[in-house]
Every structure is written in C-alpha cells, then in structure tokens.
Write an enzyme that holds these catalytic residues in place. Structure first.
Site, PDB file in Angstrom:
ATOM      1  CB  ALA A 269      83.679  85.034  24.654  1.00 26.17           C
ATOM      2  CD  GLU A 271      80.637  82.148  17.707  1.00 27.37           C
ATOM      3  OE1 GLU A 271      80.629  82.363  18.936  1.00 27.37           O
ATOM      4  OE2 GLU A 271      79.924  81.280  17.166  1.00 27.37           O
ATOM      5  CG  ASN A 272      79.497  89.013  17.851  1.00 25.16           C
ATOM      6  OD1 ASN A 272      78.486  88.329  17.751  1.00 25.16           O
ATOM      7  ND2 ASN A 272      79.883  89.561  18.994  1.00 25.16           N
ATOM      8  CD  GLU A 305      84.238  82.830  21.814  1.00 25.84           C
ATOM      9  OE1 GLU A 305      83.571  82.777  20.760  1.00 25.84           O
ATOM     10  OE2 GLU A 305      83.943  82.175  22.834  1.00 25.84           O
ATOM     11  CG  HIS A 308      83.565  80.026  17.079  1.00 27.38           C
ATOM     12  ND1 HIS A 308      82.956  78.883  16.624  1.00 27.38           N
ATOM     13  CD2 HIS A 308      83.232  80.117  18.393  1.00 27.38           C
ATOM     14  CE1 HIS A 308      82.286  78.302  17.626  1.00 27.38           C
ATOM     15  NE2 HIS A 308      82.443  79.026  18.717  1.00 27.38           N
TER      16      HIS A 308
END
Ligand code: PHE
Ligand code: ZN
Length: 748
Positions: A269, A271-272, A305, A308
């Site tokens: 995955a 972490e945007n 995520e 983050h």
C-alpha cells in the site's frame, strides 16, 4: 520511449546538497484521457537562501512530452531552456517566479505502475519514490515540500469519482458530459506523496471523532462488486486512529481520510496524504474467504499506512538514503499496534521469524547494506527487509535503552521539532538524545554498519562468592562494502531462573537495581558482568524479547532449556528455548546413521506434554511453543541437505508427540471447538490456532475418530481458518476423501 536510455548513476549520501530552488505552491490541472492526458502545472518557486543567483533551475522528468512553458506569464524561447524527456533545465531564473507548463502523458501505455496509470479502467497514481517526474517536470526529491492544489477534469460516465489529496473544495459540471473536482491539501508535502484516483468506484463511509472532538469522514473506495468486503478494513482504520491518539497523542489532521483498493499495485500500500492506495488484498475480506492471518495482515497494513501520516508525511525524509527514517519507525509503530491489539508474544515471534528468515540472509549475502545506505543506484531496489524490518529493530532497541515512557516522549519531541520538515535518521536519534539526556553516539553505528553481529556468551558460577559470571563477546562478519566493523551498542536483556523456574532478582556488581530482567549494555568487543547473591543452579535467559537483532552463541545445557521451556517468564524466550531444544534433537537425529531410535528425547517429550496442559498460557503462544521448527529452517542449519529425510524425521517426531499427548490433544481440541460467533478477539484466535494445531497432530495417526472430527470440521466450519486447517490435514493425509474434499473446496 523506453527507460532503457537511463545510464546507471551511483548516488552518494556524502554528496547530498540542498535544493537550489524551493517550492511554495503547486497548482495542477489534469484533463484525463486514457492515452493522452494533459497536465498543466503552475508552480511558485523561490531560490534557496543559501544559493547563488547563478544557480540554474533543474527539474526532473521521465517520458514526458512538453507542450508549453511560461515563466512569470511569458512564453520561454527555445534558447532559454534545455529539455529532454528526462530533464528540463532553465539557465537563468529570478529569485522568485511562477513556472507554468503543460505536459502530455499516456496512462494506458504505462505498465511500470509508476506515475499515472490505469488499473482495471481506473486512473491511479504511484509517486514514491520517483514517480512524480512521470507526470510533470518538477524537483522530484523529498526535501522539496510544497502545498498542492489539484483540479481534475474527466468525462462523468467514465470517471464519476475524482479524488486527490486533502480536502474537497469544489466540484461541478463542465461541457460535453465532463465534470471537475478541486482538491486542496493544506499541509506541505514532497511530490512522492501526491496522489490522484479517478474512475468508477463505490465508496463505503464511516466517521471517527477525534479526542478533541473533530469529526473525520472515513471513506473506502472499491470496485462495486467488492462493496461488502470493507468492514474489517474500516474497523482496523478506526482502531489505528484511536491507538495513535492514545499511545502517541497524535490526532488525524485533515477532514477526511480516504483509502482506495486497486488490483494493480506493486507493493502492499501507499501512504499518500489523506488518500492511501492499497493493493486490494490488504483491504477486502470476509470470514468465509479470509483466514485469521489474512485479517491480521489487513489490520497491520491499514495501521502502517495510517501511522505514516505523522512518521513519513508530517515529518518526511531529506533524501532516499533516509528511507528507514519513515519505514523503520512506521513498521515499529505498526508492530506495537498489532501487539497491543492481539497476542503480543506471537507478534514478536512472527516478527523475529521474518527477521531471521529474510533479513539475516540479506545481511549475510551480496546485497548486504546498512539501514542507512551510503550509496545506491536504483532506489526502487532499496525497499528491503533491512530498511523496513531491521530498521524497526533499531527503533525497538532505542525504546529498550531509554524505557517505554522516555522513548515515547522522545518520539513526540521528534515529531514536534521537525513538523513540516524533511530530515535524517541522525535528526531522529538526536531528538531522542535531547529529550532523554542519553548519549546514543555509538548506537548510531547500527545505522551505518551492515551485517548481523554475533554475540557469544560464556557463563561460570563462583560458588564461594555466590556470583554468576557472564562473559559477552561480540563480533560482526565483514560485508561486501565494509571489512572492519566497530563494536555495536547492544542492549542485551537477560533474566535468571532458579531451579524451580522462578525469576531471580538480578543484582549487577557495580550497578543499582534488582529487577528480574536487566538490560546489559554491550559496547565493547568483550565485557564481563557479575551477578551477585545468586544461588547455585540458576539458568540464564538471554536476549529476552529478542532485545537486539543479533545471532546468539550460547550452548545451554538441555535441562536448562527444558526448564525455560516450561517456566521462562518472558514468553518470547520460552518459545525460543523450546525451539532450541527441538532443533538440537532434530539435528542430532539427522546426524545419526540410522533412523531406528526415537527422534525426540524423553526430556523433550515430557516438557512438551507439560506445556500442552498449561492452561494459563495464551493459545496463540502455546501453538507456537508446541510447533517443531520447520523443515526449511532445519535444512538451513545443515551443510548437506536431504529434504526427504528431514521431512521423514520431523514427521516421526510429530508422531511421537501425537502418541504421547493423544488424550490431551483431544481434550484441547474439544475445548477449542465451541460454536461462538466468529470474532477476531485474540482469545478466540488463540483457541482456533491451538485447536487446529491439535487436529493436525491427531490426524497423523489417521484414526477413524480423528478423521471424523476433521471431516466434520471441514464441512461445518463457519470461517476460512477452520475450513482451511481441516482441508490441509486431509490433503496431507493418505485418505481416500482427499480428492472429494479438494474438489468441494474448489467449488466453494
Ligand atoms: N511507502 C509504502 C509503505 O511502506 C511502500 C511503497 C513504496 C509503495 C514504493 C509503493 C512504492 O507503506
Ligand atoms: Zn511504509
């Protein structure tokens, strides 16, 4: 255009220089089309205060087609800049200016899954590490942090959903069946955290109220057919948000948190900021098709995520040599999260297993590299178990050295001090030093030296003075990049058990304190510790909780291992003692000329049977404790490997245990097979794992009664964990039902 024209360049940590131009704001506009998407950008630049007026502006690009270029509203002439598919250089720019350009890209032709691409017909981006340069020319490096505003335009029927980072500020209709959405992310971020998703997705919604009372909208976007499979992911997200508030005092910082599941994704995955993109296998699940481990895996990745958002996004990496700054710390955080919510002992055992099975070999092989590498050629090859998992161990050791509370305070200090900045692992350690007052200078060698240290222990009892002497010697084998290693700073957690298996207080000569677990600080090649007032016959429990990523050399007598297997108060070490004893006996059996002797000793079988009736231990831990080392692991310990024989002897050992423990196995099986509603409560997970372990041993003998149990479990199982466990027993048996059951499973 292909990427093969890229000449391999070695990047050196030593050669780091700050960017010549910083970015204030980025305004992007995407007009989405599968083969020809137009990207216009308007970027406000500012010269770095330490930089001269002569510095050219250097932007990264990859496979881009430049359609127009304007500086402060004036179109640039051919001679003013140099452009190639991989860079754009403008020789002369003012101190502050706005650069506008339009590029054209082809999402459908993008199969590398970097930049903007199509996944099952949906537009999706992946920009870490260097994917943003496939969207527009930009200083694509993490130490350039900017505020992003993003406008997306697309045909409404093709893309009813238009997403980007941050908060949605406007949306509306355009001509010809098109529509738009305008997004704004108030937090500065590096380009690698930019994201855009557009397509025909459905969204499952929920809410989370932060501890200060803000209401956060939670959304999970999936393909329509997967709508019913998001409950567990949503629950995991809420647990993660709560955990980060409770443990680190960290509250979510945007009004909405979005997760998108896509089928085409290179990693777990991403972490945007405010818009995580997940490989769908880490989102979608229901009990009929997912096992307990699948569920736990989803919880861990969702947590990772989410965490983050602070460790990685609010405070990011100065350069990619610092990758472990965000990944090691965030893996550590997700490990602690999973440990708090589930069986902590088994979580630790699993994490150490990964380390030993994958990171230790990496550290011992041609790819060995430090947690903070000194050089790299291709950053995409550096997302390794060393950066992630050994990096997490480095964080864990610092927690052990400082103590839990001072460490937590240190992390909070780090996040506050560097909020909105791009920093280094040295900055992280310095923040811990500042807040705790401890000197971690030598500890930093863990970041710069590759290789797994070996620690050899020699013990000796001085009866006259009632002293227990422990001599520790550390060495580290050379790695391809470094031949000489300086001594590491190793926190070695130790305990001592008396003859009945009870913990003794440890009084170290020349030191304060009498706790039953002491952290010895190894900082020289060789050191001796003397424990005072120790009765005769004490057994050492070394490296409790696997307090450092090292290989221990300590040939402990069988009886002491058996004692620890029964009583060690440190659950990790209790498991470790059982594994060591079992390994020793299995390897001895493999060394013998003939196979007619029982594989396991009476000592081991008796200790094993005693553990089986331990009603206090958690089922998860017990299952691990009772399971013999794997065939692969045994093979790794041998010079000449005969897989057939390893399998035969391990099976023989399991049969020995099944015979000796038959009655208890049956009892434990039945105790665990109630028919509660399926839940992931750790106690239930533990019951299931122990029950299924018992079944697998019972099935070795293929008695009619066990076979019936197994078939019944297969047929009536209410969840995948139980069904799969029964199936695998049947499949590895020689029973005629094998085929029918397999066919049935396939049909389901
Ligand atoms: N940063 C991601 C994570 O660990 C991993 C990742 C790296 C995903 C590069 C895609 C590309 O959470
Ligand atoms: Zn990560």
């Amino acid at each position: 255009m292909s990427t093969s024209h890229k000449r391999p360049v070695t990047h050196l940590l030593q050669e780091y220089t700050p960017p010549s131009y910083l970015v204030e704001t980025v305004d992007l506009c995407f007009r989405l089309s599968p083969t020809a998407t137009s990207v216009t950008s308007s970027v406000r630049y500012q010269r770095h205060p330490d930089c001269t007026a002569l510095a050219p502006l250097h932007l990264d690009g990859e496979e881009l087609e430049l359609l127009s270029l304007k500086l402060d509203g004036v179109a640039l002439q051919k001679g003013d800049y140099r452009v190639s598919p991989s860079s754009l250089v403008i020789a002369k720019v003012p101190e502050t200016f706005v650069l506008e350009m339009e590029t054209r890209i082809n999402p459908q032709g993008n199969t590398a899954l970097e930049g903007l691409y199509l996944s099952s017909g949906n537009f999706c981006t992946q920009c870490e590490a260097e994917g943003f340069r496939k969207i527009t020319y930009y200083p694509d490096r993490p130490d350039v942090m900017a505020r992003f505003r993003v406008r997306i335009e697309a045909a409404r029927d093709l893309c009813p959903v238009l997403l980007s980072n941050g908060n949605l500020v406007e949306q509306g209709s355009l001509d010809a069946g098109w529509h738009f959405a305008q997004w704004e992310d108030p937090f500065r971020k590096p380009a690698y955290l930019f994201a855009l998703v557009a397509g025909d997705l459905t969204c499952v919604e929920d809410h989370f109220t932060t501890r200060s009372g803000r209401e956060i909208l939670l959304q999970i976007y999936v393909e329509h057919r997967n709508r019913e499979l998001c409950d567990h992911a949503m629950l995991s997200l809420k647990k993660a948000m709560k955990w980060d508030e409770e443990v680190y005092g960290l509250e979510y910082d945007l009004d909405r948190y979005m997760i998108v599941a896509v089928d085409d994704f290179n990693m777990g995955a991403m972490e945007n900021k405010g818009l995580n993109v997940f490989n769908s296998k880490y989102v979608l699940a229901r009990p009929e098709t997912a096992t307990d481990n699948d569920f736990l895996g989803i919880e861990a990745v969702i947590g990772h995520e989410y965490f983050h958002n602070y460790t990685g996004n609010r405070v990011t990496c100065r350069d990619w040599f610092q990758l472990s700054l965000k990944e090691g710390l965030t893996v550590f955080r997700d490990q602690e999260f999973s440990a708090d919510l589930n069986s902590a002992a088994v979580k630790r055992i699993d994490d150490v297993r990964i380390l030993r099975q994958t990171q230790f070999p990496e550290d011992a092989g041609p790819m060995a590299h430090p947690v903070r590498p000194a050089s790299y050629v291709e950053i995409n090859n550096f997302y390794t178990v060393t950066i992630y998992n050994k990096g997490a161990e480095l964080i864990r050791m610092q927690q052990t050295l400082l103590g839990k509370e001072p460490f937590n305070r240190g992390v909070r200090h780090y996040l506050k001090k560097h909020d909105g900045q791009a920093v280094t692992t040295d900055d992280f350690v310095a923040a811990l030093e500042e807040s705790s007052g401890r000197d971690l200078e030598q500890f930093k060698r863990w970041y710069s030296q590759a290789g797994t240290p070996r620690v050899a222990l020699t013990t000796h009892y001085d009866q006259k003075n009632q002293e227990y002497h422990l001599l520790c010697r550390q060495t580290c084998p050379p790695t391809p990049d470094q031949t000489e290693k300086q001594p590491f700073f190793i926190p070695l957690a130790v305990g001592l058990l008396d003859r009945d298996g009870r913990d003794l207080p440890i009084i170290i000569k020349g030191q304060q304190g009498r706790q039953t677990t002491r952290i010895l600080e190894l900082n020289q090649a060789e050191q001796e510790f003397v424990f005072e007032q120790i009765p005769e016959g004490a057994a050492l429990s070394p490296l409790r909780g696997f307090s450092a990523p090292v290989i221990l050399d300590y040939p402990q007598p069988d009886e002491e291992l058996a004692l620890r297997m029964a009583h060690d108060s440190d659950p990790f070490n209790r498991w470790e003692a059982a594994q060591q004893l079992a390994r020793r006996e299995l390897l001895a059996a493999l060394e013998r000329e003939s196979d007619d002797q029982p594989v396991l000793s009476e000592l081991f079988v008796a200790s094993w049977c005693r553990a089986l009736v331990d009603s206090e231990a958690d089922g998860n831990l017990l299952t691990q404790l009772l399971t013999l080392p794997s065939e692969v692991y045994l093979g790794e310990q041998m010079t000449a490997i005969d897989p057939g024989r390893i399998h035969r002897l391990r099976q023989a050992a399991r049969c020995q245990l099944a015979q000796a423990g038959r009655e208890q196995l049956l009892l434990r099986y039945h105790a665990g097979s109630g028919n509660e509603l399926y839940s992931l409560d750790p106690q239930q997970v533990g019951m299931r794992s122990l029950k299924n372990f018992c079944l697998s041993l019972l099935m070795l003998q293929e008695k009619t009664s066990s076979i019936e149990l197994c078939l019944r479990q297969y047929e009536f199982a209410g969840n995948m964990t139980d069904r799969l466990a029964a199936l695998s027993c049947l499949v590895s048996s020689s029973l005629p039902q094998r085929e029918t059951v397999l066919e049935d499973f396939y049909q389901r």
